[in-house]
Design a protein around this motif. Structure first.
Motif, short mmCIF file in Angstrom:
data_model
loop_
_atom_site.label_atom_id
_atom_site.label_comp_id
_atom_site.label_asym_id
_atom_site.label_seq_id
_atom_site.Cartn_x
_atom_site.Cartn_y
_atom_site.Cartn_z
N THR A 171 1.06 -1.03 0.08
CA THR A 171 -0.03 -0.12 -0.01
C THR A 171 0.69 1.20 0.07
O THR A 171 0.74 2.24 -0.75
N ALA A 175 1.11 3.33 -3.55
CA ALA A 175 0.50 4.60 -3.42
C ALA A 175 1.36 5.74 -3.99
O ALA A 175 1.26 6.90 -4.68
N ARG A 184 -5.45 6.39 -6.40
CA ARG A 184 -5.05 6.51 -4.78
C ARG A 184 -5.08 5.06 -4.25
O ARG A 184 -5.88 4.47 -4.65
N ASN A 186 -4.98 3.11 -0.74
CA ASN A 186 -4.77 2.87 0.87
C ASN A 186 -5.20 1.68 1.22
O ASN A 186 -5.57 0.72 0.50
N LEU A 232 -13.02 5.37 1.57
CA LEU A 232 -11.65 5.48 0.89
C LEU A 232 -11.62 5.36 -0.62
O LEU A 232 -11.22 6.23 -1.28
N SER A 237 -12.41 11.54 0.16
CA SER A 237 -10.96 11.15 0.72
C SER A 237 -10.02 11.27 -0.46
O SER A 237 -8.97 10.84 -0.46
N VAL A 240 -6.26 11.51 0.13
CA VAL A 240 -5.93 10.65 1.09
C VAL A 240 -5.25 9.39 0.41
O VAL A 240 -6.05 8.77 -0.46
N THR A 241 -4.04 9.07 0.25
CA THR A 241 -3.38 8.04 -0.39
C THR A 241 -2.15 7.61 0.48
O THR A 241 -1.48 8.31 1.26
N ALA A 243 -2.44 5.62 2.96
CA ALA A 243 -3.02 5.54 4.47
C ALA A 243 -3.37 4.30 4.91
O ALA A 243 -3.89 3.50 3.99
#
Length: 251
Positions: A171, A175, A184, A186, A232, A237, A240-241, A243
């Motif tokens: 991950t 990412a 992305r 996650n 996600l 989100s 957000v990557t 995570a």
């Protein structure tokens, strides 16, 4: 009812957390391709739930540890729905319950094949289709980790915990590798979750035994994990990557 023109692949969607994710995606209006390895009836039941909730469903028999099955899975999705927008790498196995000294090489290979090799292969095929650098429109990958990756699984599933540690590394690395290509990546890391997994592994009392030790003093539900996955996967989100999101009641 919310609708979307997005397609989500959920591997291991016939039961437990995978089934909850597929149902939640259907309720959000996704076109859902869900895979199963042995429980065809369960997968078909989940597909009906997806359709009743307002989504579209495609059921595919696939052992993600087999490259030919992964290739066939993505080809079927391409032909039916077009390239996927979301991949949820949920298919997995825990292997036998017990100490490391008791595990066989065959059991170890089986756990690593489905949990690690399968996730890598599915990520590879998703990136080939999603990457804006290859003509894709971007996308989202959500891997299924576990709190066991950090806690270690001592006395129960060190082999499983190690396989989920590999998912955390996958991950984080992927990412960074594909962030500029519109993808992305996650992971969700469930803790103690109330599914049939525990009884199937030979520990039917595990939830009752360990639940009180969770800071929130209860096991989580598959639906609570699914809600994190859907977040996600969503534009909510968008920044957000890389995570790894614990869904563990503080455990």
């Amino acid at each position: 009812m919310p609708t979307t023109d997005r397609t989500m692949i959920v591997t291991g969607g016939s039961k437990g957390i995978g089934a909850a994710i597929a149902r939640a995606a259907g309720a959000a209006g996704y076109r859902v391709a869900l895979t199963y390895r042995s429980d065809a009836a369960g997968a078909e039941s989940v597909a009906r739930d997806v359709e009743k909730a307002g989504g579209e469903a495609l059921v595919i028999s696939a052992d993600v540890a087999r490259e030919e099955d992964v290739l066939a899975l993505f080809s079927a999705v391409d032909a039916t729905f077009g390239p996927p927008d979301v991949l949820v790498n949920n298919a997995g196995g825990v292997g036998p319950l017990g100490r490391l000294e008791a595990i066989s090489a065959a059991a170890l290979h089986d756990v690593l094949a489905i949990n690690v090799v399968g996730s890598f292969l599915c990520c590879r095929e998703a990136v080939r289709r999603m990457s804006t650098g290859k003509g894709g429109r971007g996308g989202t990958i959500v891997n299924m980790s576990s709190r066991a990756a950090e806690l270690g699984g001592a006395g129960e599933w060190i082999h499983y915990a190690a396989s989920k540690g590999a998912i955390d590394s996958l991950t984080a690395g992927l990412a960074r590798e594909v962030a500029v290509e519109g993808i992305r990546v996650n992971a969700v890391a469930p803790g103690l979750i109330a599914t049939d997994l525990h009884a199937a592994a030979g520990a039917p009392d595990r939830l009752a035994r360990l639940g009180p030790a969770v800071p929130m003093q209860r096991p989580g539900t598959a639906e609570e994990v699914a809600a994190a996955v859907l977040w996600l996967a969503s534009p909510a989100s968008s920044y957000v990557t890389g995570a790894i999101l614990p869904v563990s009641g503080g455990r």
